[in-house]
Design a protein around this motif. Structure first.
Motif: not given
Length: 50
Positions: A10-29
C-alpha cells in the motif's frame, strides 16, 4: 487516498489528485469489492505513448 498494488503493498498519495491525474502519471486504476477483489467493477489504464 490509499492505493494497494497487485502485490498487496500500500501507498498513500495526496488526497487532491483526480483519477485523470493518476492516469496521466501512468497509474493503472482498478476498482473492486474489498470482499471479492477478483470481481473488477471498473478498470482504467494509461494510454500508451506511440
Amino acid at each position: 487516498m490509499r492505493f494497494t498494488n497487485e502485490n498487496g503493498e500500500s501507498m498513500i498519495l495526496a488526497d487532491n489528485l483526480t483519477l485523470k491525474e493518476l492516469l496521466d502519471m501512468g497509474v493503472s486504476i482498478s476498482v473492486s469489492e474489498e470482499t471479492d477483489p477478483d470481481q473488477q467493477i471498473w478498470l482504467a489504464e494509461p494510454e500508451s505513448e506511440s
